[in-house]
Scaffold this active site. Sequence first.
Site, PDB file in Angstrom:
ATOM      1  N   ASP A  76      49.387  32.690  48.757  1.00 29.54           N
ATOM      2  CA  ASP A  76      49.015  31.287  48.240  1.00 29.54           C
ATOM      3  C   ASP A  76      48.586  31.284  46.674  1.00 29.54           C
ATOM      4  OD1 ASP A  76      46.958  28.670  48.285  1.00 29.54           O
ATOM      5  OD2 ASP A  76      47.459  28.965  50.475  1.00 29.54           O
ATOM      6  N   HIS A 110      42.823  26.486  46.224  1.00 27.46           N
ATOM      7  CA  HIS A 110      43.444  25.977  47.451  1.00 27.46           C
ATOM      8  C   HIS A 110      43.459  27.189  48.359  1.00 27.46           C
ATOM      9  CE1 HIS A 110      47.159  25.493  50.108  1.00 27.46           C
ATOM     10  NE2 HIS A 110      46.772  24.370  50.003  1.00 27.46           N
ATOM     11  N   ASN A 316      35.034  20.962  44.823  1.00 27.82           N
ATOM     12  CA  ASN A 316      33.745  20.596  44.790  1.00 27.82           C
ATOM     13  C   ASN A 316      33.056  20.878  43.402  1.00 27.82           C
ATOM     14  OD1 ASN A 316      31.059  19.671  45.347  1.00 27.82           O
ATOM     15  ND2 ASN A 316      30.645  20.865  46.902  1.00 27.82           N
ATOM     16  N   SER A 345      48.528  22.691  55.096  1.00 28.24           N
ATOM     17  CA  SER A 345      47.921  24.056  54.728  1.00 28.24           C
ATOM     18  C   SER A 345      46.792  24.498  55.374  1.00 28.24           C
ATOM     19  CB  SER A 345      47.385  23.942  53.230  1.00 28.24           C
ATOM     20  OG  SER A 345      48.408  23.798  52.378  1.00 28.24           O
TER      21      SER A 345
END
Length: 591
Positions: A76, A110, A316, A345
Amino acid sequence: MYIKKTLLSCCLLGAFSSLAADHLTNSDPLTPYQWHLNNIGHNGLTTNTVAGEDLNLLNTDMQGIKGDGVTVTVIDSGIELTHPDLVNNVITGSLNLLTGTVTPTDNTGHGTAVAGIIAAQANNNIGGRGVAPNAHLIGFNYLDAQTMSNWLQSHGMPLTGSANSRIYNQSYSSKPALFKNVDAEEHTLSLQLKERVMQQVSLNSNNGLGALFVKSAGNAFYQYTTFFGGTSFQVFPYEQQQPFNNAGLPFHNANLSTDNASFWNMLVSAYNANGKLASYSSVGANIFLTAPGGENAQSQAGIVTTDMSGCTAGFNTINSTIDIPLQNTGLDSHCDATAAMYGTSAAAANTSGAIALAMSANPQLDARTIKHILATTARKLDGSNAGIDINFTDANGDAVSYNAIPGWQQNAAGYNVHTFYGLGAIDIDAAVAMAQQTTALLPTLQVSDWHTANTELTIPDANVNGVQDTLAITDNLTIEAVQLKLSIDHSRMRDLAVELISPSGTRSVLLSPRTGLINATGTPVQNALLLSQHFYGESAAGQWQIRLIDTDNGTSQTLVYNEQAGLLSMNDTNNNVDGTLLSWSLRFYGH
């Protein structure tokens, strides 16, 4: 071959069902909002949810099955290895592919969010928990350094280092605007190398137990972004003088990516907290299973998972508005979590976590047998979904209808299949129960030769009957997947539907019409590779039929947009000559 659940196992399952609480037994403050683990009907931060639309893992959790002994490699954007909800599950083997250090820094959040869905620690009073909260994690920042050598290293070659992983999670996808010629010289070597590596890791790693490659289908149901000459363009449909109108059909088919048409990749679509296909999810005949992916958390329920530590990085942050509902709970003052994760994902990560639980429930089973168990125990999601019909005016001026996306159908082997959901939604409790009672492995995998028909056939314009051809297959295999290789000369590929019909009568639409393909002028599609999971368990032997249908007389088109180039129209006039099916080939994977 397979031992079905005995009366004893059913009784044990019933006993655990009676003991299972309405909520996961957990001290983590955000777990009550993790609807994908236990959907009780009102545990979305921004909206209510539909009870029962989840991974169904309460009984598994009550048995203490939490992914112990299973390693998952997250390929990733990297992972924040020191995240307080991940650090205890991280083991050696991670690599920063940019620097060569053992810290694959995550610059977007991510990969950290994906890792948390899979294996965030449970019962530590931090954030939420993962699907398999005791599984081990290894991370690579492959998305920052996409070379072939980095692909090899992150995907398990050589068979050292990360090759002790049982699961490789690939929460990323490409969105090509046209098919790749898999037999072209510029592509053949790299594609064949990837295939050989994935085959070896899938079958031979982990002392012969193998591994599973899980891959997200993509987030391009309505539109997609692709690159021409290194420049990014937004691509979207135009139907009945309306942009983003695609007659209800998926605009980008998951089969367009060659990686997605590989047998070795388990492709996953996403569903939301209401038990419907997520609004963005790419779909296709190559979808194997579906799993929770959520929706944009500003309107519907997203997935609660780990975020980059602190309030200045990740999703966040102190200035972000997407996680205000989470911030308002007061349960995450350090901004170490997010409720804004969504996409295929997330669905891939949920699938990887589910596989880890099944593997830890019976460590003696190899990867293909685990995959078979997941297929056998999958549940029929959104059972009333009848598919999609498309209406068009044919070449004679008559109004006709074509069933472009079939509804749920049961194939000849008894498996339920759907273009949106593959063989269904993952059911962890059912899969774990079957894994615990399974003692025999799947027979050795066999891969057939390519069977080819080279007869050139005319594809009539705007004709619902289309053109058909047949191939007689003698391979005596129980199917695990079917690949189709296709060459077509047609100036408006977006008009075409491509169907494959098995000897048993199962109909699979491998390319739905109105797919956002952009033809290169005067260039036929050569050796396009597609895959179908809809014939799982059927026999390969018999007469196979291909059908190609042109479903448009020129009323639809494809638009592309770039800020510098402006709005451009593609495929805006109907083909003035009929198309041609040049050749087609079939290859079977099975036992």
